[in-house]
Motif scaffolding. Sequence first.
Motif, PDB file in Angstrom:
ATOM      1  N   ASN A   4      93.798 -54.864 103.026  1.00 23.25           N
ATOM      2  CA  ASN A   4      93.178 -56.258 103.861  1.00 23.25           C
ATOM      3  C   ASN A   4      91.709 -55.299 103.403  1.00 23.25           C
ATOM      4  N   GLU A   5      91.641 -53.900 104.027  1.00 24.94           N
ATOM      5  CA  GLU A   5      91.103 -52.976 104.105  1.00 24.94           C
ATOM      6  C   GLU A   5      89.717 -52.719 103.025  1.00 24.94           C
ATOM      7  N   SER A   6      90.096 -53.174 101.438  1.00 22.00           N
ATOM      8  CA  SER A   6      89.486 -53.368 100.585  1.00 22.00           C
ATOM      9  C   SER A   6      88.144 -54.259 100.565  1.00 22.00           C
ATOM     10  N   CYS A   7      87.647 -53.545 100.214  1.00 19.20           N
ATOM     11  CA  CYS A   7      85.505 -53.910  99.970  1.00 19.20           C
ATOM     12  C   CYS A   7      85.639 -54.730  99.189  1.00 19.20           C
ATOM     13  N   GLY A   8      86.663 -54.669  98.100  1.00 20.25           N
ATOM     14  CA  GLY A   8      86.606 -55.573  96.669  1.00 20.25           C
ATOM     15  C   GLY A   8      85.394 -55.125  95.850  1.00 20.25           C
ATOM     16  N   LYS A   9      85.066 -54.506  96.269  1.00 24.80           N
ATOM     17  CA  LYS A   9      83.739 -54.493  95.580  1.00 24.80           C
ATOM     18  C   LYS A   9      84.336 -53.805  93.103  1.00 24.80           C
ATOM     19  N   CYS A  10      85.322 -53.306  93.652  1.00 25.08           N
ATOM     20  CA  CYS A  10      85.787 -53.103  92.612  1.00 25.08           C
ATOM     21  C   CYS A  10      87.291 -53.246  92.087  1.00 25.08           C
ATOM     22  N   VAL A  11      87.807 -53.130  90.876  1.00 24.01           N
ATOM     23  CA  VAL A  11      88.139 -54.000  90.399  1.00 24.01           C
ATOM     24  C   VAL A  11      90.107 -53.327  90.293  1.00 24.01           C
ATOM     25  N   PRO A  12      89.998 -52.206  90.277  1.00 21.34           N
ATOM     26  CA  PRO A  12      90.961 -51.955  90.430  1.00 21.34           C
ATOM     27  C   PRO A  12      92.082 -51.720  91.912  1.00 21.34           C
ATOM     28  N   CYS A  13      90.837 -51.510  93.255  1.00 22.90           N
ATOM     29  CA  CYS A  13      91.299 -51.465  94.312  1.00 22.90           C
ATOM     30  C   CYS A  13      91.357 -53.304  94.460  1.00 22.90           C
ATOM     31  N   ARG A  14      90.595 -53.692  94.234  1.00 22.53           N
ATOM     32  CA  ARG A  14      91.009 -55.043  95.353  1.00 22.53           C
ATOM     33  C   ARG A  14      92.189 -55.883  93.968  1.00 22.53           C
ATOM     34  N   GLU A  15      92.227 -55.429  92.913  1.00 24.33           N
ATOM     35  CA  GLU A  15      93.597 -56.332  92.404  1.00 24.33           C
ATOM     36  C   GLU A  15      94.364 -55.137  92.157  1.00 24.33           C
ATOM     37  N   GLY A  16      94.251 -54.323  92.475  1.00 24.31           N
ATOM     38  CA  GLY A  16      95.113 -53.175  92.564  1.00 24.31           C
ATOM     39  C   GLY A  16      96.765 -53.596  93.383  1.00 24.31           C
ATOM     40  N   THR A  17      95.045 -53.222  94.144  1.00 23.37           N
ATOM     41  CA  THR A  17      96.151 -53.400  96.523  1.00 23.37           C
ATOM     42  C   THR A  17      97.001 -54.541  95.825  1.00 23.37           C
ATOM     43  N   GLU A  18      96.608 -55.438  95.619  1.00 15.23           N
ATOM     44  CA  GLU A  18      97.275 -56.767  95.755  1.00 15.23           C
ATOM     45  C   GLU A  18      98.274 -57.562  95.170  1.00 15.23           C
ATOM     46  N   GLU A  19      97.869 -56.389  93.584  1.00 18.16           N
ATOM     47  CA  GLU A  19      99.249 -56.724  92.684  1.00 18.16           C
ATOM     48  C   GLU A  19     100.887 -55.333  93.364  1.00 18.16           C
ATOM     49  N   LEU A  20     100.830 -54.531  93.961  1.00 16.14           N
ATOM     50  CA  LEU A  20     101.194 -53.437  94.976  1.00 16.14           C
ATOM     51  C   LEU A  20     102.239 -54.205  95.469  1.00 16.14           C
ATOM     52  N   VAL A  21     101.551 -55.089  96.778  1.00 15.57           N
ATOM     53  CA  VAL A  21     102.248 -55.590  97.243  1.00 15.57           C
ATOM     54  C   VAL A  21     103.422 -56.066  96.671  1.00 15.57           C
ATOM     55  N   ARG A  22     102.540 -57.552  95.771  1.00 14.56           N
ATOM     56  CA  ARG A  22     103.074 -57.992  95.306  1.00 14.56           C
ATOM     57  C   ARG A  22     104.758 -57.488  94.559  1.00 14.56           C
ATOM     58  N   ILE A  23     104.306 -56.561  93.735  1.00 17.44           N
ATOM     59  CA  ILE A  23     105.627 -55.410  93.180  1.00 17.44           C
ATOM     60  C   ILE A  23     106.389 -55.455  94.679  1.00 17.44           C
ATOM     61  N   LEU A  24     105.606 -54.697  95.270  1.00 19.53           N
ATOM     62  CA  LEU A  24     107.307 -54.734  96.677  1.00 19.53           C
ATOM     63  C   LEU A  24     107.664 -55.209  97.074  1.00 19.53           C
ATOM     64  N   GLU A  25     106.962 -56.178  97.974  1.00 17.18           N
ATOM     65  CA  GLU A  25     107.406 -57.753  97.783  1.00 17.18           C
ATOM     66  C   GLU A  25     109.055 -58.211  97.353  1.00 17.18           C
ATOM     67  N   ARG A  26     108.528 -58.436  96.199  1.00 15.68           N
ATOM     68  CA  ARG A  26     109.913 -58.443  95.312  1.00 15.68           C
ATOM     69  C   ARG A  26     111.088 -57.875  94.941  1.00 15.68           C
ATOM     70  N   VAL A  27     110.444 -56.756  95.009  1.00 16.31           N
ATOM     71  CA  VAL A  27     111.842 -55.136  95.248  1.00 16.31           C
ATOM     72  C   VAL A  27     111.930 -55.680  96.640  1.00 16.31           C
ATOM     73  N   SER A  28     111.631 -56.035  97.598  1.00 16.67           N
ATOM     74  CA  SER A  28     112.409 -55.573  98.839  1.00 16.67           C
ATOM     75  C   SER A  28     113.394 -56.859  99.517  1.00 16.67           C
ATOM     76  N   SER A  29     112.536 -57.980  98.636  1.00 19.01           N
ATOM     77  CA  SER A  29     113.217 -59.341  98.587  1.00 19.01           C
ATOM     78  C   SER A  29     115.043 -59.057  98.174  1.00 19.01           C
ATOM     79  N   GLY A  30     114.380 -58.170  96.720  1.00 16.03           N
ATOM     80  CA  GLY A  30     116.214 -57.974  95.605  1.00 16.03           C
ATOM     81  C   GLY A  30     115.618 -59.604  94.286  1.00 16.03           C
ATOM     82  N   ARG A  31     114.357 -59.286  94.250  1.00 13.69           N
ATOM     83  CA  ARG A  31     113.981 -59.313  93.301  1.00 13.69           C
ATOM     84  C   ARG A  31     112.709 -58.969  92.077  1.00 13.69           C
ATOM     85  N   GLY A  32     113.698 -58.013  92.386  1.00 17.86           N
ATOM     86  CA  GLY A  32     112.309 -57.097  91.454  1.00 17.86           C
ATOM     87  C   GLY A  32     112.999 -56.645  90.254  1.00 17.86           C
TER      88      GLY A  32
END
Length: 89
Positions: A4-32
């Motif tokens: 939520n705090e990423s300014c969005g100027k660089c792809v690694p941060c903008r897309e990387g943080t979003e992807e990390l959240v998706r992965i962690l949500e998938r793992v914590s819900s048992g769909r990892g």
Amino acid sequence: FFRNESCGKCVPCREGTEELVRILERVSSGRGKAGDLDLVHGLSDTMAMTSICGLGQAAPLPITSVLRHWHDEVVAHLDGRGCPQGICA
């Protein structure tokens, strides 16, 4: 927080943080997936090396710290045993 705090100027941060959240949500819900931890490590390394500012470089640190200190608990989510603590849905 980092997503939520990423300014969005660089792809690694903008897309990387979003992807990390998706992965962690998938793992914590048992769909990892088996390769999720490798993906987290690779993505974390890429973010640390290529993000423009400290936010993107530091965003993966809480996750990599969890993996370092509670690896067995995370793996339990991945191999179908569910949350050993009974906290995650």
